[in-house]
Scaffold this active site. Sequence first.
Site, PDB file in Angstrom:
ATOM      1  CB  CYS A   2     -33.603  38.674 -63.617  1.00 18.05           C
ATOM      2  SG  CYS A   2     -33.746  38.661 -61.790  1.00 18.05           S
ATOM      3  NE  ARG A  27     -31.983  42.705 -67.741  1.00 19.61           N
ATOM      4  CZ  ARG A  27     -33.077  43.103 -68.509  1.00 19.61           C
ATOM      5  NH1 ARG A  27     -32.847  43.959 -69.526  1.00 19.61           N
ATOM      6  NH2 ARG A  27     -34.248  42.427 -68.191  1.00 19.61           N
ATOM      7  CD1 TRP A  74     -31.878  42.437 -56.675  1.00 18.59           C
ATOM      8  CD2 TRP A  74     -30.512  43.296 -58.014  1.00 18.59           C
ATOM      9  NE1 TRP A  74     -31.494  43.272 -55.746  1.00 18.59           N
ATOM     10  CE2 TRP A  74     -30.431  44.145 -56.672  1.00 18.59           C
ATOM     11  CE3 TRP A  74     -29.768  43.711 -59.005  1.00 18.59           C
ATOM     12  CZ2 TRP A  74     -29.697  45.055 -56.169  1.00 18.59           C
ATOM     13  CZ3 TRP A  74     -28.866  44.841 -58.786  1.00 18.59           C
ATOM     14  CH2 TRP A  74     -28.908  45.528 -57.316  1.00 18.59           C
ATOM     15  CG  ASN A  98     -35.717  37.976 -65.934  1.00 17.07           C
ATOM     16  OD1 ASN A  98     -35.185  37.425 -65.546  1.00 17.07           O
ATOM     17  ND2 ASN A  98     -35.373  38.862 -67.211  1.00 17.07           N
ATOM     18  N   GLY A  99     -39.474  38.034 -63.290  1.00 15.31           N
ATOM     19  CA  GLY A  99     -40.670  38.526 -62.848  1.00 15.31           C
ATOM     20  C   GLY A  99     -41.232  38.014 -61.444  1.00 15.31           C
ATOM     21  CD  GLU A 478     -45.027  62.595 -62.346  1.00 15.71           C
ATOM     22  OE1 GLU A 478     -44.464  61.905 -63.326  1.00 15.71           O
ATOM     23  OE2 GLU A 478     -44.258  63.511 -61.817  1.00 15.71           O
ATOM     24  CE  LYS A 482     -42.907  61.679 -66.075  1.00 15.08           C
ATOM     25  NZ  LYS A 482     -42.286  62.870 -65.204  1.00 15.08           N
ATOM     26  CD  GLU A 485     -40.911  66.269 -66.632  1.00 13.76           C
ATOM     27  OE1 GLU A 485     -39.687  66.226 -65.921  1.00 13.76           O
ATOM     28  OE2 GLU A 485     -41.521  65.266 -66.719  1.00 13.76           O
ATOM     29  CG  HIS A 501     -61.247  77.703 -53.348  1.00 19.64           C
ATOM     30  ND1 HIS A 501     -61.824  78.421 -52.278  1.00 19.64           N
ATOM     31  CD2 HIS A 501     -61.809  76.496 -52.959  1.00 19.64           C
ATOM     32  CE1 HIS A 501     -62.321  77.677 -51.369  1.00 19.64           C
ATOM     33  NE2 HIS A 501     -62.648  76.418 -51.972  1.00 19.64           N
ATOM     34  CE  LYS A 601     -33.678  59.821 -65.715  1.00 16.17           C
ATOM     35  NZ  LYS A 601     -35.080  59.833 -66.008  1.00 16.17           N
TER      36      LYS A 601
END
Length: 606
Positions: A2, A27, A74, A98-99, A478, A482, A485, A501, A601
Amino acid sequence: MCGILGIAGSTTTSDRLVQGLRRLEYRGYDSAGVAVLSETGLQRRRAGGKIANLDAVLRDDPCDGPLGIAHTRWATHGKPGERNAHPHVRSTVAIVHNGIIENFRELREELEGKGHVFASETDSEVIAHVIASYREAGLSMRDAFHSAIKRLRGAYAVAAICRDNPEHLYGARRGSPLVVGLADGESYLGSDAIALADWTRRVIYLEEDDWCELTPTSASIFEFDGTPVERPEQVSNATPGFADKGEFRHFMDKEIHEQPEAVSRTLSNYIDAVNRRFSCDMGEFWDASGRLISSACGTAFYAAATAKYWFERYARIPVDIDIASEFRYRSPVMSPDDRAIFVSQSGETADTLAALRYCNERQIPTAAVVNVPESSIARDCRLPLYTHAGTEIGVASTKAFTAQLSALACIAGVAARARGQLSDDGEAELVEALLQTPRHINEVMELESQIETIALSLAKARDVLYLGRGVFYPLAMEGALKLKEISYIHAEGYAAGELKHGPIALIEEGTPVIVIAPFDELFEKTISNLQEVVARGAQVILITDPKGAKLAGNDAAHTLVMPECHPIIQPIVAAVPIQQLAYHTAVLKGTDVDQPRNLAKSVTVE
């Protein structure tokens, strides 16, 4: 996501409000509207669909005035269309928002008990009614607005005007961005500086829990408790139509802080908050399903790996998960009763697209969690399931990841319901928990100063280990990804139970080990692993919750205490400190955070 606009000026605003909304079209939205104060009072115009439809409404039924607010929506609570479009009006008050307002049901029931009649299905409308109720009780608009935002629970950006205050524009933010713009004889509010770029480059970025009162010649900013506060005026580099970092040093930092809004927007696509039900219609997708095949690459793979635990725990469906680049080359055996879900931010990831087409060729029903509706994966799958993270510019995925997790958690709930594994009360419990995610992400952001301190030691490391059990094992991988990267520090994520192990051989004096362990049924086992590495000289950074912090004692060198929350959202919330640890470490090392070396990307070739 929004878009919000507001103008407190001395000349007409309608055309410029619509012009500003066009700057926010990137958006995404499904309806638009404006509300202005004119000599004849408070007037509102709304339209479903594109801004061109709102233009047509204003041509046929003009309204204008020097004070106005505008919005692109939205759909969250309530279907797309004019009825649920913003602005929302109660009596003399109009708002845009918004939210997600988590406690809107209890506020709505309270106000309905006082005779208020609601015209929409949205959570947002309750804000206008709460402000109006305080006005009707005799409070000034400033006090009514302040009293109202103190009653809201959730993540939000709000702008409001009142017929009785024809020069005053009010705004507030919590977990959703809001920018004040300044010019000679006018003040502005916007979701970002891009929306204001045609009128001013002088901006003030509201900080968390700030609220403001704007007039054509003044801008007063207050902390949440009402204390006046000065915020620095900055010169924006925003250009209409181009992405802007705002007050953030990097796009990655901006996108980390956009997560409450991105998650809120995504959840709204899958949840009926009014009735506490999952609203995503997957048709016959789960009928007679025997096994779920899930495949993705990179960060999206770790989102899918996390969701494996949710699908098996809540929907009781067996899940096979593969890295997409491996899936199609191992000649996987599939049954007509199988279902397949693919995950991709761009929707163009070459290996994931090839895996999807492999399943399509074998007549396996396919779904895809994607952020780009026009993408190849969205077009080629049988059932596209969208995230609404908005454009993500930083190469290292942040808000796209938590949006994927949010969507997958909801999809697991839909599967559980379709397979008869979730009662009405169980569904309501999961929905309530998921709706609290944006607020909890906002709360965990408060750890950032502590994370910056920890990053000072991480930046000196040669190797870093991440450990997690159960649903936190994919998050450990993950986290390691990060760090690799963007800081170029070697890092690995392991299942904590695998420590003995092999990986424990890597521990030496001072080795950083990041342990992700909010309290759950596996917590005691993970803490045993923590103690094993501490005994060998590791510097442990523990990410846990209040109960976990109490039980863990003082063995960790640093403890990041995230808010206590429902198990289904723990990995979503815990992702944020993981991202910030990598970000601040990379900043200290001076790397190119937004465009790290050798990476793109979207990987559109093998």
